[in-house]
Design an enzyme around this catalytic site. Structure first.
Site, short mmCIF file in Angstrom:
data_model
loop_
_atom_site.label_atom_id
_atom_site.label_comp_id
_atom_site.label_asym_id
_atom_site.label_seq_id
_atom_site.Cartn_x
_atom_site.Cartn_y
_atom_site.Cartn_z
N HIS A 7 10.31 -12.95 9.86
CA HIS A 7 11.23 -12.17 9.29
C HIS A 7 10.98 -10.66 9.74
O HIS A 7 10.25 -10.22 9.83
CB HIS A 7 10.80 -13.34 7.67
CG HIS A 7 9.62 -12.19 7.17
ND1 HIS A 7 8.88 -13.28 6.90
CD2 HIS A 7 9.50 -10.80 6.93
CE1 HIS A 7 7.47 -11.64 6.57
NE2 HIS A 7 8.35 -11.13 5.49
N HIS A 79 10.52 -3.40 7.47
CA HIS A 79 9.43 -4.26 7.95
C HIS A 79 9.15 -5.26 8.76
O HIS A 79 10.71 -5.84 8.70
CB HIS A 79 7.81 -4.89 6.77
CG HIS A 79 8.07 -6.16 6.84
ND1 HIS A 79 8.85 -5.68 5.46
CD2 HIS A 79 7.63 -7.43 6.73
CE1 HIS A 79 8.49 -6.80 4.65
NE2 HIS A 79 8.12 -8.26 5.36
N GLU A 130 4.17 -6.48 10.50
CA GLU A 130 2.57 -7.95 8.74
C GLU A 130 3.60 -8.60 9.87
O GLU A 130 3.54 -8.50 11.23
CB GLU A 130 4.41 -8.30 8.04
CG GLU A 130 3.69 -8.88 7.28
CD GLU A 130 4.62 -9.58 6.17
OE1 GLU A 130 5.46 -9.32 5.98
OE2 GLU A 130 3.63 -10.60 5.38
C1 LIG Z 1 5.59 -10.39 -0.80
C2 LIG Z 1 4.15 -10.43 0.71
C3 LIG Z 1 5.96 -10.35 1.53
C4 LIG Z 1 5.44 -10.83 2.70
O1 LIG Z 1 6.27 -11.25 3.31
O2 LIG Z 1 4.68 -11.86 2.88
C5 LIG Z 1 5.50 -8.78 2.16
O3 LIG Z 1 6.44 -8.33 3.02
S1 LIG Z 1 5.24 -7.95 1.07
C6 LIG Z 1 6.26 -6.31 1.61
C7 LIG Z 1 5.99 -4.61 0.53
N1 LIG Z 1 4.41 -4.34 1.27
C8 LIG Z 1 3.69 -3.47 2.05
O4 LIG Z 1 4.71 -2.94 1.97
C9 LIG Z 1 2.53 -3.64 2.01
C10 LIG Z 1 2.18 -2.43 3.18
N2 LIG Z 1 3.25 -1.50 2.94
C11 LIG Z 1 2.51 0.20 2.64
O5 LIG Z 1 0.81 0.11 2.84
C12 LIG Z 1 3.24 1.15 2.08
O6 LIG Z 1 4.47 1.42 2.48
C13 LIG Z 1 2.76 1.51 3.83
C14 LIG Z 1 1.75 3.39 3.44
C15 LIG Z 1 3.33 1.42 4.94
C16 LIG Z 1 3.54 3.48 3.35
O7 LIG Z 1 3.69 3.87 1.83
P1 LIG Z 1 4.73 5.39 1.38
O8 LIG Z 1 6.01 4.81 1.79
O9 LIG Z 1 3.70 5.42 -0.09
O10 LIG Z 1 3.46 6.54 2.04
P2 LIG Z 1 4.32 7.99 2.57
O11 LIG Z 1 5.64 7.72 1.85
O12 LIG Z 1 3.11 8.82 2.78
O13 LIG Z 1 4.54 7.03 4.54
C17 LIG Z 1 3.56 7.22 4.90
C18 LIG Z 1 4.51 7.39 6.06
O14 LIG Z 1 4.65 6.56 7.02
C19 LIG Z 1 6.83 6.10 6.36
N3 LIG Z 1 6.93 4.81 6.57
C20 LIG Z 1 6.70 5.01 5.11
N4 LIG Z 1 7.13 2.88 4.49
C21 LIG Z 1 8.07 3.03 5.84
C22 LIG Z 1 7.94 2.07 6.88
N5 LIG Z 1 8.85 0.56 5.64
N6 LIG Z 1 8.62 1.66 8.05
C23 LIG Z 1 9.09 2.99 8.82
N7 LIG Z 1 8.23 3.97 8.11
C24 LIG Z 1 7.99 4.02 6.51
C25 LIG Z 1 6.78 7.72 5.35
O15 LIG Z 1 8.49 8.02 6.65
C26 LIG Z 1 5.94 8.72 6.01
O16 LIG Z 1 6.72 9.30 6.90
P3 LIG Z 1 5.98 10.14 7.53
O17 LIG Z 1 6.82 10.76 8.81
O18 LIG Z 1 5.28 10.99 7.04
O19 LIG Z 1 7.23 10.79 6.38
CO LIG Z 2 6.68 -9.80 4.55
#
Ligand SMILES: CC[C@H](C(=O)O)C(=O)SCCNC(=O)CCNC(=O)[C@H](O)C(C)(C)COP(=O)(O)OP(=O)(O)OC[C@H]1O[C@@H](n2cnc3c(N)ncnc32)[C@H](O)[C@@H]1OP(=O)(O)O
Ligand SMILES: [Co+2]
Length: 134
Positions: A7, A79, A130
């Site tokens: 997905h 993602h 993912e």
């Molecule tokens: C029910 C499950 C379902 C499934 O398919 O089965 C799911 O998919 S659940 C989806 C939701 N869960 C997750 O996304 C878990 C993994 N994600 C994480 O742990 C966080 O989102 C993380 C660590 C990737 C980012 O967290 P956060 O945004 O709070 O941290 P920062 O703001 O410090 O980000 C760090 C850095 O990464 C960039 N960033 C954040 N999210 C994304 C993204 N989705 N795509 C691309 N880049 C991302 C963010 O801009 C920061 O970059 P920087 O240059 O330092 O500003």
């Molecule tokens: Co997902």
């Protein structure tokens, strides 16, 4: 290692509005909302002939998509999810290669009832990846 595209996920503030848009404007088949409190999101799936779109809405105070939506208030691609035959072997190979596996590194059950892991976006061309056990 990676196989089918399972997905593409789009984070939104309003799941119902996104579902209505895809159903009524794009004629898509959209599932009912599915709360996933352990992941901090509520999801719906748009079934397509060759993959799915997963819409994500924050659920709870510590949703991992909250900050993403602060930065992208209109929503955005959050993602991509690839299928792998053996998620533990994939994890170990990726870690050995220096990739960051998010969380405690242990697969958790995703929205399809299969083990999933996430790889840091900074290690994969600015894209949150993912992996889901096929
Ligand atoms: C029910 C499950 C379902 C499934 O398919 O089965 C799911 O998919 S659940 C989806 C939701 N869960 C997750 O996304 C878990 C993994 N994600 C994480 O742990 C966080 O989102 C993380 C660590 C990737 C980012 O967290 P956060 O945004 O709070 O941290 P920062 O703001 O410090 O980000 C760090 C850095 O990464 C960039 N960033 C954040 N999210 C994304 C993204 N989705 N795509 C691309 N880049 C991302 C963010 O801009 C920061 O970059 P920087 O240059 O330092 O500003
Ligand atoms: Co997902």
């Amino acid at each position: 290692m990676i196989g089918r595209l399972n997905h593409v996920a789009i984070a939104v503030r309003d799941l119902e509005a996104a579902s209505r848009l895809y159903r009524d404007t794009l004629g898509a088949s959209v599932s009912a909302p599915l709360a996933q409190p352990e992941h901090g999101v509520t999801v719906v799936f748009v079934e397509l002939p060759n993959t799915k779109i997963e819409f994500l809405e924050p659920l709870g105070a510590s949703s991992p998509i909250a900050r993403f939506l602060d930065k992208n208030p209109d929503g955005g691609i959050h993602h991509v999810c690839y299928e792998v035959d053996d998620i533990l072997a994939a994890r170990d190979r990726l870690k050995a290669g220096g990739a960051r596996v998010l969380g405690d590194g242990e697969p958790r059950t995703g929205a399809h009832g299969k083990p999933v892991l996430f790889l840091h976006p900074k290690d994969f061309n600015g894209t949150l990846v993912e992996l889901e056990q096929a």
